[in-house]
Design a protein around this motif. Structure first.
Motif, short mmCIF file in Angstrom:
data_model
loop_
_atom_site.label_atom_id
_atom_site.label_comp_id
_atom_site.label_asym_id
_atom_site.label_seq_id
_atom_site.Cartn_x
_atom_site.Cartn_y
_atom_site.Cartn_z
N GLN A 261 0.87 -1.17 0.00
CA GLN A 261 0.00 0.00 0.00
C GLN A 261 0.91 1.22 0.00
O GLN A 261 1.89 1.27 0.75
CB GLN A 261 -0.90 0.02 1.24
CG GLN A 261 -1.98 -1.04 1.27
CD GLN A 261 -2.78 -0.97 2.56
OE1 GLN A 261 -2.30 -1.41 3.60
NE2 GLN A 261 -3.98 -0.42 2.49
N HIS A 284 -8.08 -0.75 2.60
CA HIS A 284 -7.70 -0.94 1.20
C HIS A 284 -8.50 -0.04 0.27
O HIS A 284 -8.05 0.24 -0.85
CB HIS A 284 -7.88 -2.41 0.81
CG HIS A 284 -6.93 -3.32 1.50
ND1 HIS A 284 -6.90 -4.69 1.30
CD2 HIS A 284 -5.95 -3.07 2.43
CE1 HIS A 284 -5.96 -5.23 2.04
NE2 HIS A 284 -5.37 -4.27 2.74
N TYR A 287 -6.17 2.99 0.18
CA TYR A 287 -4.88 2.72 -0.45
C TYR A 287 -4.86 1.26 -0.89
O TYR A 287 -4.53 0.36 -0.12
CB TYR A 287 -3.73 3.04 0.51
CG TYR A 287 -3.72 4.50 0.89
CD1 TYR A 287 -3.24 5.46 0.00
CD2 TYR A 287 -4.24 4.94 2.11
CE1 TYR A 287 -3.26 6.81 0.32
CE2 TYR A 287 -4.27 6.29 2.44
CZ TYR A 287 -3.78 7.22 1.53
OH TYR A 287 -3.80 8.56 1.85
N LEU A 289 -4.09 -2.40 -2.67
CA LEU A 289 -2.89 -3.21 -2.78
C LEU A 289 -2.32 -3.13 -4.19
O LEU A 289 -3.05 -3.22 -5.18
CB LEU A 289 -3.19 -4.66 -2.43
CG LEU A 289 -3.61 -4.97 -1.00
CD1 LEU A 289 -3.89 -6.45 -0.84
CD2 LEU A 289 -2.54 -4.53 0.00
#
Length: 487
Positions: A261, A284, A287, A289
């Motif tokens: 991230q 997530h 940000y 993966l």
């Protein structure tokens, strides 16, 4: 074919390795028996102090291969070309128990990766959980003391464990992880790994990004219930070691896909919670993966002591393009890890093969000398000071990572408050993500330990944390604890 000659430590041939020298047949032994005294003296010194934490470990060699371009975010050379491979050594471990403890226990797992890059060793030291119990290193010795053996009883005490957590509401998130279904991995191969801390990447333009590492197991997540773990630990205390060793020996090479991230450094100050707080994850949705590469383990150590027990990892071992963040726990570990190795292994532990930078021509180039087990790989003409006029190694003038601005007064400050900083929001969110069966197991695991606490005020403080995380969560734990204490 003749056998090789057995020798003493000094290389002299040994005439008899079955019978000690004595004063006559059946008489007292002689102090002049070099082989006897040398063997006993060496045997007495075979063990070194075990790690205070992460004592029980397993490890393997392998490689990391870059699969996706991340050069927009870091100029780290080992991440600079798709397809590039870097040799690695990975050490897995339990945290709280001693070297002789069982593998199949409810405990976080250490997940430490040493990348033998062409610009030096890069150590990524993390766990199989993305968060931790505390967020300031000044609390770390007290936390570990509360989880280890009591000085009087000599065993782990629920009173100590839960009393510390009662006074550390920030632990609620990690406690929910630990007591949930992923608290006892079925093996090291079947768990994820996380850098856990926030680190910094810097690209060739000097732009900084904060980064979190996620190693996703390609074998799939597999975990044990408390009952299964107790049975396995009783039959084979070395279950995780056995599984890793045998899998690699039969050609089944475990692998993990690395994702990161990435947060532009400028966004950290105004993020809704402190992004450097080790007790929190970055959602997530904020940000996502981003895939980086593949970690594969394909070779077992030849000697567990030399290569696993003596393996030394330090989060302060960075390479150009990667650096630290203001994460308080990381800042404390930048010192503590390397210092622990200097105590356990000696100041020259970095010369051991498992710790030595493999891809750097001639090994580490610096002016450190002497100390226990010192070698002199630099030769007779090398100087032990800098600067010098003898063509010794010199500084590059190029920082490993981007500088971070600082301001304010020195002092013992709490972490800066962000708009959504809270010790309980993410623990409650994790609880609500669980299935009904998983919630029931979580509640039962917590109640099983908390109900053994002798002080009612400690129980009440912990129950308040679970109520704050989620009203249903708190109610179910409270009812389960009450039922167990009434039995």
């Amino acid at each position: 074919m003749s056998k090789r000659v057995l020798t003493t430590e000094s290389g002299a041939p040994v005439a008899d390795n079955q019978n000690s020298a004595s004063a006559g047949v059946g008489g007292p032994l002689l102090i002049q028996d070099q082989q006897l005294l040398e063997k006993l003296a060496r045997f007495n010194r075979e063990r070194i102090p075990e790690r205070v934490v992460h004592a029980r470990g397993s490890g393997a060699y392998g490689h990391f291969e870059v699969t996706d371009d991340v050069t927009d975010y870091t100029f780290a050379d080992f991440l600079g070309t798709v397809g590039k491979r870097t040799e690695v050594f990975v050490r897995f471990s339990t945290v709280a128990d001693s070297l002789g403890g069982a593998d199949a226990v409810r405990d976080p797992r250490g997940f430490a990766v040493k990348f033998y890059t062409e610009e030096g060793n890069y150590d990524l030291v993390g766990n199989n959980t993305p968060v931790f119990f505390i967020k300031d290193p000044i609390k770390f010795p007290d936390f570990i003391h509360s989880q280890k053996r009591d000085p009087f009883t000599g065993k782990q005490e629920p009173d100590n464990v839960w009393d510390f957590w009662a006074h550390s509401p920030e632990a609620t998130h990690q406690v929910t992880w630990l007591m949930g279904d992923r608290g006892i991995p079925a093996s090291y191969r079947h768990m994820d790994g996380f850098g856990s801390h926030t680190y910094q990447w810097t690209n060739a333009k000097g732009e900084a990004f904060f980064v979190k590492y996620h190693f996703k197991t390609d074998q799939g997540i597999r975990c044990l219930t408390g009952e299964q773990a107790a049975q396995i630990a009783g039959k084979d205390p070395n279950s995780h070691q056995t599984d890793l060793l045998q899998a690699i020996e039969r050609g089944v090479h475990p692998s993990w896909t690395l994702y990161v991230q990435l947060m532009p450094a400028a966004e950290a100050a105004n993020y809704r919670f402190n992004p450097f707080d080790l007790t929190k994850v970055w959602p997530h949705a904020d940000y996502p993966l981003k895939r980086v590469g593949k970690l594969v383990l394909n070779r077992n150590p030849d000697n567990v002591f030399a290569e696993v027990e003596q393996a030394a990892f330090s989060p302060n071992n960075f390479v150009p393009g990667i650096g630290p963040s203001p994460d308080k726990m990381l800042q404390g570990r930048l010192f503590a890890y390397a210092d622990a190795h200097r105590y356990r292994l000696g100041v020259n532990h970095t010369l051991l093969p498992v710790n030595s930078p493999k891809a750097v021509p001639g090994g580490a180039q610096n002016y450190g000398r002497d100390g226990f087990m010192a070698l002199n790989p630099q030769g007779r003409h090398a100087k032990n000071y800098e600067p010098n006029s003898y063509d010794g190694p010199a500084e590059t003038g190029r920082p490993l990572s981007a500088p971070l601005p600082v301001s304010g007064y020195t002092g013992n400050h709490e972490a800066p408050q962000h708009t959504k900083d809270d010790d309980f929001i993410q623990a409650g969110a994790l609880y609500r993500l669980m299935s009904e069966d998983a919630k029931s197991r979580l509640v039962a695991n917590i109640a099983g330990g908390l109900s053994q606490v002798s002080r009612n005020d400690v129980i009440e403080k912990n129950l308040a944390h679970f109520h704050a995380a989620d009203p249903e969560y708190g109610k179910r734990v409270e009812e389960a604890v009450r039922a167990l204490r009434e039995d």
